[in-house]
Design a protein around this motif. Structure first.
Motif, PDB file in Angstrom:
ATOM      1  N   ALA A 124       0.824  -1.209   0.000  1.00  0.00           N
ATOM      2  CA  ALA A 124       0.000   0.000   0.000  1.00  0.00           C
ATOM      3  C   ALA A 124       0.858   1.259   0.000  1.00  0.00           C
ATOM      4  O   ALA A 124       0.567   2.222  -0.725  1.00  0.00           O
ATOM      5  CB  ALA A 124      -0.928  -0.010   1.216  1.00  0.00           C
ATOM      6  N   MET A 125       1.933   1.267   0.792  1.00  0.00           N
ATOM      7  CA  MET A 125       2.779   2.454   0.870  1.00  0.00           C
ATOM      8  C   MET A 125       3.573   2.673  -0.413  1.00  0.00           C
ATOM      9  O   MET A 125       3.799   3.822  -0.829  1.00  0.00           O
ATOM     10  CB  MET A 125       3.719   2.336   2.062  1.00  0.00           C
ATOM     11  CG  MET A 125       3.023   2.436   3.410  1.00  0.00           C
ATOM     12  SD  MET A 125       2.188   4.013   3.665  1.00  0.00           S
ATOM     13  CE  MET A 125       3.595   5.131   3.720  1.00  0.00           C
ATOM     14  N   LEU A 126       4.000   1.593  -1.049  1.00  0.00           N
ATOM     15  CA  LEU A 126       4.690   1.749  -2.334  1.00  0.00           C
ATOM     16  C   LEU A 126       3.728   2.256  -3.404  1.00  0.00           C
ATOM     17  O   LEU A 126       4.112   3.040  -4.267  1.00  0.00           O
ATOM     18  CB  LEU A 126       5.318   0.418  -2.753  1.00  0.00           C
ATOM     19  CG  LEU A 126       6.447  -0.104  -1.856  1.00  0.00           C
ATOM     20  CD1 LEU A 126       7.026  -1.394  -2.434  1.00  0.00           C
ATOM     21  CD2 LEU A 126       7.552   0.941  -1.695  1.00  0.00           C
ATOM     22  N   THR A 127       2.477   1.806  -3.331  1.00  0.00           N
ATOM     23  CA  THR A 127       1.453   2.330  -4.238  1.00  0.00           C
ATOM     24  C   THR A 127       1.203   3.803  -3.967  1.00  0.00           C
ATOM     25  O   THR A 127       1.093   4.618  -4.896  1.00  0.00           O
ATOM     26  CB  THR A 127       0.144   1.533  -4.065  1.00  0.00           C
ATOM     27  OG1 THR A 127       0.382   0.155  -4.332  1.00  0.00           O
ATOM     28  CG2 THR A 127      -0.937   2.063  -5.002  1.00  0.00           C
ATOM     29  N   LEU A 128       1.115   4.148  -2.689  1.00  0.00           N
ATOM     30  CA  LEU A 128       0.936   5.544  -2.295  1.00  0.00           C
ATOM     31  C   LEU A 128       2.081   6.408  -2.810  1.00  0.00           C
ATOM     32  O   LEU A 128       1.860   7.485  -3.378  1.00  0.00           O
ATOM     33  CB  LEU A 128       0.854   5.633  -0.776  1.00  0.00           C
ATOM     34  CG  LEU A 128       0.830   7.030  -0.150  1.00  0.00           C
ATOM     35  CD1 LEU A 128      -0.518   7.682  -0.361  1.00  0.00           C
ATOM     36  CD2 LEU A 128       1.161   6.961   1.339  1.00  0.00           C
ATOM     37  N   ALA A 129       3.316   5.939  -2.615  1.00  0.00           N
ATOM     38  CA  ALA A 129       4.477   6.725  -3.018  1.00  0.00           C
ATOM     39  C   ALA A 129       4.565   6.863  -4.531  1.00  0.00           C
ATOM     40  O   ALA A 129       4.867   7.956  -5.057  1.00  0.00           O
ATOM     41  CB  ALA A 129       5.747   6.082  -2.469  1.00  0.00           C
TER      42      ALA A 129
ATOM     43  N   PHE B 160       9.239   5.832  -0.589  1.00  0.00           N
ATOM     44  CA  PHE B 160       9.571   4.640  -1.366  1.00  0.00           C
ATOM     45  C   PHE B 160      10.878   4.022  -0.874  1.00  0.00           C
ATOM     46  O   PHE B 160      10.979   2.798  -0.699  1.00  0.00           O
ATOM     47  CB  PHE B 160       9.679   5.000  -2.850  1.00  0.00           C
ATOM     48  CG  PHE B 160       9.531   3.813  -3.769  1.00  0.00           C
ATOM     49  CD1 PHE B 160       8.306   3.510  -4.341  1.00  0.00           C
ATOM     50  CD2 PHE B 160      10.611   3.000  -4.050  1.00  0.00           C
ATOM     51  CE1 PHE B 160       8.155   2.419  -5.180  1.00  0.00           C
ATOM     52  CE2 PHE B 160      10.482   1.899  -4.890  1.00  0.00           C
ATOM     53  CZ  PHE B 160       9.254   1.610  -5.456  1.00  0.00           C
ATOM     54  N   TYR B 161      11.865   4.861  -0.637  1.00  0.00           N
ATOM     55  CA  TYR B 161      13.172   4.374  -0.188  1.00  0.00           C
ATOM     56  C   TYR B 161      13.087   3.748   1.198  1.00  0.00           C
ATOM     57  O   TYR B 161      13.600   2.642   1.435  1.00  0.00           O
ATOM     58  CB  TYR B 161      14.165   5.532  -0.201  1.00  0.00           C
ATOM     59  CG  TYR B 161      15.433   5.273   0.577  1.00  0.00           C
ATOM     60  CD1 TYR B 161      16.427   4.439   0.073  1.00  0.00           C
ATOM     61  CD2 TYR B 161      15.632   5.862   1.824  1.00  0.00           C
ATOM     62  CE1 TYR B 161      17.591   4.203   0.788  1.00  0.00           C
ATOM     63  CE2 TYR B 161      16.792   5.628   2.542  1.00  0.00           C
ATOM     64  CZ  TYR B 161      17.765   4.799   2.020  1.00  0.00           C
ATOM     65  OH  TYR B 161      18.904   4.564   2.744  1.00  0.00           O
TER      66      TYR B 161
ATOM     67  N   CYS C 215       8.471   2.675  10.673  1.00  0.00           N
ATOM     68  CA  CYS C 215       7.770   3.691  11.458  1.00  0.00           C
ATOM     69  C   CYS C 215       7.899   5.069  10.824  1.00  0.00           C
ATOM     70  O   CYS C 215       6.949   5.866  10.850  1.00  0.00           O
ATOM     71  CB  CYS C 215       8.293   3.701  12.891  1.00  0.00           C
ATOM     72  SG  CYS C 215       7.754   2.301  13.894  1.00  0.00           S
ATOM     73  N   PHE C 216       9.050   5.367  10.262  1.00  0.00           N
ATOM     74  CA  PHE C 216       9.199   6.667   9.615  1.00  0.00           C
ATOM     75  C   PHE C 216       8.318   6.749   8.374  1.00  0.00           C
ATOM     76  O   PHE C 216       7.727   7.790   8.096  1.00  0.00           O
ATOM     77  CB  PHE C 216      10.659   6.927   9.246  1.00  0.00           C
ATOM     78  CG  PHE C 216      10.916   8.355   8.857  1.00  0.00           C
ATOM     79  CD1 PHE C 216      11.195   9.305   9.829  1.00  0.00           C
ATOM     80  CD2 PHE C 216      10.860   8.754   7.536  1.00  0.00           C
ATOM     81  CE1 PHE C 216      11.412  10.637   9.482  1.00  0.00           C
ATOM     82  CE2 PHE C 216      11.077  10.077   7.171  1.00  0.00           C
ATOM     83  CZ  PHE C 216      11.362  11.025   8.152  1.00  0.00           C
ATOM     84  N   GLY C 217       8.228   5.647   7.628  1.00  0.00           N
ATOM     85  CA  GLY C 217       7.317   5.629   6.497  1.00  0.00           C
ATOM     86  C   GLY C 217       5.878   5.821   6.920  1.00  0.00           C
ATOM     87  O   GLY C 217       5.106   6.534   6.268  1.00  0.00           O
TER      88      GLY C 217
END
Length: 226
Positions: A43-48, A71-72, A161-163
């Motif tokens: 989900a976060m890679l899709t978001l980014a 992403f990183y 957590c930072f992501g």
């Protein structure tokens, strides 16, 4: 073009917030944690990715920075969570971290002379420092031939957590128009936005002082009796 990307961005952010919250809440290392962590990562890679495309289309430098950092951080955190040997992806991640840090800090210096409301200098320098810290961790890992035990869990934990913080900050502080008027600008939304940080500190202490995350030495072979 923008509308499908926006829908994808919203879906990724919503699932990412739910998946990340669930991954923090459940027992670490268990089946539910791994499953929710994978959902959070996708989900976060899709978001980014969708956010980067939208930011380029709208010329929003701040969102371009946030997308690259997200992403990183998520990718390197997910790789650290897997018990694997070093490979070319780790070297590629280091180049992304160093290149991203250089680009973000350069943008911060430029905004000191030409202010940009979408990419304030303070935010640029903050993300630049975070990327440099993360890249230094990449260098240590690569020069040592890998990491294990507490170091691996710590790397996985703080980057995830930072992501998650980027997601919560973007939603609870950057999208306050979706909340009722009495909540906008309130301390409640600020607390929700920065909540990943105290949770990260809590789990870092758990990892630091728990024997479960120590690297166990190999057993001493027992000599064969004649």
């Amino acid at each position: 073009m923008r509308f499908p990307l926006l829908v994808l961005h919203i879906l990724g952010g919503t699932i990412g917030l739910l998946g990340g919250t669930f991954a923090i809440a459940v027992r670490k290392g268990g089946r539910l944690h791994r499953a929710s962590g994978n959902v959070f990562t996708i989900a976060m890679l899709t978001l980014a990715s969708s956010g980067l495309c939208l930011a380029i289309l709208k010329s929003q430098h701040g969102n371009i920075i946030g997308s690259i950092v997200t992403f990183y951080m998520i990718t390197t955190a997910w790789l650290a969570g897997r018990r694997r040997k070093l490979d070319r992806y780790d070297w590629a991640a280091l180049l992304v971290g160093l290149g991203g840090a250089a680009a973000v800090i350069t943008l911060g210096v430029q905004t000191l002379h030409h202010p940009d409301k979408n990419a304030p200098a303070g935010m640029c320098f903050f993300f630049g420092v975070v990327l440099l810290l993360a890249a230094s961790g990449d260098i240590r890992m690569l020069t040592r031939g890998g990491i294990a035990g507490r170091q691996r869990i710590t790397r996985h934990l703080w980057r995830m957590c930072f992501g998650l913080f980027i997601a919560t900050g973007s939603f609870f502080l950057g999208q306050q128009q979706v909340f009722p008027a009495f909540l906008r600008g309130s301390i409640f939304l600020t607390v929700l936005a920065v909540l990943p940080f105290p949770l990260m500190i809590y789990w870092l202490f758990r990892v630091r002082f728990s024997k479960a995350y120590k690297v166990q030495p190999p057993p001493t072979p027992i000599p064969a009796t004649p």
